[in-house]
Design an enzyme around this catalytic site. Structure first.
Site, short mmCIF file in Angstrom:
data_model
loop_
_atom_site.label_atom_id
_atom_site.label_comp_id
_atom_site.label_asym_id
_atom_site.label_seq_id
_atom_site.Cartn_x
_atom_site.Cartn_y
_atom_site.Cartn_z
N HIS A 202 47.48 7.41 23.67
CA HIS A 202 46.45 6.66 24.37
C HIS A 202 45.74 7.51 25.41
O HIS A 202 44.53 7.45 25.56
CB HIS A 202 47.09 5.44 25.06
CG HIS A 202 47.77 4.51 24.12
ND1 HIS A 202 49.11 4.22 24.19
CD2 HIS A 202 47.30 3.82 23.05
CE1 HIS A 202 49.43 3.38 23.23
NE2 HIS A 202 48.36 3.12 22.53
N CYS A 514 37.62 4.26 9.68
CA CYS A 514 37.27 4.04 11.09
C CYS A 514 38.33 4.52 12.06
O CYS A 514 38.23 4.30 13.26
CB CYS A 514 36.99 2.55 11.33
SG CYS A 514 38.38 1.47 10.99
#
Length: 586
Positions: A202, A514
């Site tokens: 992250h 994606c």
């Protein structure tokens, strides 16, 4: 990115190689942050004022919540981020707001515990529970608890401060969390260097989205670099120079000029289509979280919005939005992108994201209630969202995407709910696009293996390479211990991508990618050769991706893909790509 040269001291140059986490070049001054970890009790005074300790704890909690809320606000307002960046910030917020946790800490303070010691005891006990869990996701939540515990105690000790940062500060730390990245970026740091971290973590995703150069995996970094040292960071190669020589700085300045010129040149192709030299079309679209992201995508020349993460609205409101709130948001996105298409994914929530409506205790949350499974168990939310998306489809440029599909019965269920929503809208005399295209996310091996059958029921397929990779290889992309296993280029992952594309082609429907893999510079030619029709990336990567596609030919790309599919390891795949690229330049 800085171009000024900081004052240098006469030390010998050191060259350290790490992992390039976020691209960019910068020259600045080291600023070492030793983030403290509090695991031992503080000395308890002879007399404790319970009221004072309770007030101290509440102040610290409020400060921590305000810090997280500020970070979330900055994420939503300023940049294009991966959805799990916001979700991990939201995870911290939910931990701080946990009623059971707060009640236990308060009880300990009422039993004459110092606020710091009450926090340490309660968090240690909670961490023990997670550490003993069989599930990997639960075990890894100890890192979240560590961060919150240290954050609270730092506020109690009044030790949190990033004041007096030197100009062009380059932060040196063992590790940083997404909240740390947001604070540091807001404070104006020019780069972040850490001893640990994962390329797909992250924190790395956040740094890339912000254009903040970062190098991770720099072992022994804190022992090597001291505050005040002159640092040169190459976020492209992962090389860090400590007290660089004048010759090194001269080369850096030249490279930085080229980088600036290069970015200016890229702007010229913003309005050009992503066509290969032999005129094969590959659509380049953008992933978005906010309305502002849509504007950035359009300015960058994106050919549409390939992924709207609708859960971003849920996280922003900290609740599930009403039909009217969703309708207005989707419509605004549709209008800002018009006439280009917009693909809206249904709420993709799970244990690591927004958790309301999900059973807290699951034997294995990572393999539990996620994607379409959550929507099935919360049908009222699903129906409300489908109505809102359909109502916003009045401009005929919206597509609908169903997340985390594994089985045909899940697709049939989703189609049934969509038909019911259409019927209810007709009954309410509300306009919508009757032919709104419906797609599914292929993120698991099970879906890839039956892609030929799944594609009979839908209008398009979108491959989520992040989840597909970690489910295929049983390797969490955020786990340092298996970071060498998690690899988009693994032959098993590539075979599943090709299988999905082949299955879709049988039924003449397009396939998009994606995930992070879509924007990987070494993967563009391979993905084009495998037959991908669309690539959806962050706005910051649109121009560069277009440029790479316009240098390719479909024929050569297909030849590369054919050879790569015979490789036996990710290493061999990378080597094959590298060899073919070098030969094509001759």
């Amino acid at each position: 990115m800085s171009s000024g040269e900081p004052e240098r001291k006469s030390f010998s140059e050191k060259r350290i190689k790490g992992v390039a986490s976020s691209p960019g070049l910068t020259l600045g001054t080291a600023y070492v942050i030793n983030l403290q970890s509090y695991n031992k009790h503080f000395t308890t005074p002879k007399k404790i004022d319970k009221k004072t300790e309770l007030e101290r704890y509440e102040r610290a909690k409020i400060q921590a919540l305000e810090e997280i809320d500020l970070s979330i606000s900055l994420v939503e307002k300023n940049q294009e981020y991966e959805h799990n960046v916001i979700s991990i910030l939201e995870t911290y917020r939910m931990i701080l707001m946990d009623s059971s946790l707060n009640a236990t800490i308060t009880e300990k303070i009422n039993h004459n515990f110092l606020a710091e010691n009450a926090i340490i005891d309660v968090f240690v006990e909670n961490k023990k529970v997670f550490q003993k869990a069989k599930d990997r996701v639960l075990r890894e939540r100890t890192a979240d608890l560590d961060h919150i515990q240290n954050q609270l105690i730092s506020f109690l000790q009044e030790q949190i401060s990033i004041d007096n940062l030197p100009e062009n500060a380059i932060v040196i730390a063992s590790a940083v969390s997404p909240t740390d990245v947001m604070q540091l970026a807001e404070a104006g740091v020019s780069a972040i260097l850490t001893e640990v971290g994962g390329i797909a973590s992250h924190t790395s995703i956040l740094a890339r989205s912000m254009g903040l150069p970062s190098v991770i995996g720099l072992k022994g970094l804190l022992k090597t670099i001291k505050s005040g040292a002159t640092i040169l960071v190459d976020g492209y190669s992962g090389i860090v120079y400590v007290n660089p020589k004048q010759e090194t700085i001269a080369k850096f300045n030249e490279q930085q000029k080229k980088e600036t010129t290069y970015k200016q040149k890229l702007q010229k192709i913003a309005k050009l289509p992503a066509l290969t030299k032999d005129l094969h079309k590959v659509k380049v679209k953008a992933n978005v979280n906010t309305l502002e992201d849509v504007d950035e995508a359009m300015m960058a020349g994106a050919e549409g919005i390939g992924l709207v993460r609708s859960e971003s609205l849920v996280i922003a409101l900290n609740r599930y939005p009403t039909e009217e709130e969703q309708y207005k948001w989707y419509l605004e996105i549709s209008e800002r992108a018009y006439p280009k298409s917009v693909t809206i994914r249904a709420f993709d929530v799970g244990f690591d994201k927004f958790t309301k409506g999900i059973v807290y205790q699951q034997p294995n949350p990572a393999l539990g209630i996620r994607g379409i499974r959550f929507l099935q168990r919360n049908e009222h939310l699903f129906k409300t969202q489908i109505r809102a998306i359909l109502r916003a489809s009045c401009h005929r440029n919206i597509k609908m995407l169903i997340p985390m599909v594994c089985r045909i019965d899940e697709v049939l269920y989703a189609l049934k709910i969509i038909d019911q929503a259409k019927h209810s809208l007709r009954k309410d005399n509300l306009e919508f696009d009757t032919y709104t295209p419906i797609g599914i996310m292929v993120e698991t091996p099970s879906a890839a293996l039956i892609a030929d059958k799944l594609s009979q029921y839908v209008d398009f397929i979108s491959i989520g390479t992040n989840d597909l990779t970690q489910y295929t290889l049983a390797a969490d992309r955020n786990n340092d211990l298996v970071s060498d296993i998690f690899d988009y280029f693994d032959p098993s992952v590539l075979q599943l991508i090709k299988l999905t594309i082949n299955g879709a082609k049988i039924n003449s429907i397009p396939v998009s990618i994606c995930g992070e893999f879509a924007g990987h510079s070494a993967a563009t030619e391979l993905l084009v050769g495998l037959g991908v029709d669309e690539l959806s990336v962050s706005s910051q990567n649109v121009l560069e991706l277009k440029k790479r596609i316009r240098k390719l030919t479909l024929h050569n790309s297909e030849m590369l893909a054919k050879e790569v599919l015979h490789c036996l390891s990710a290493k061999e795949v990378r080597k094959k790509i590298s060899v073919i690229k070098r030969s094509s330049k001759k």
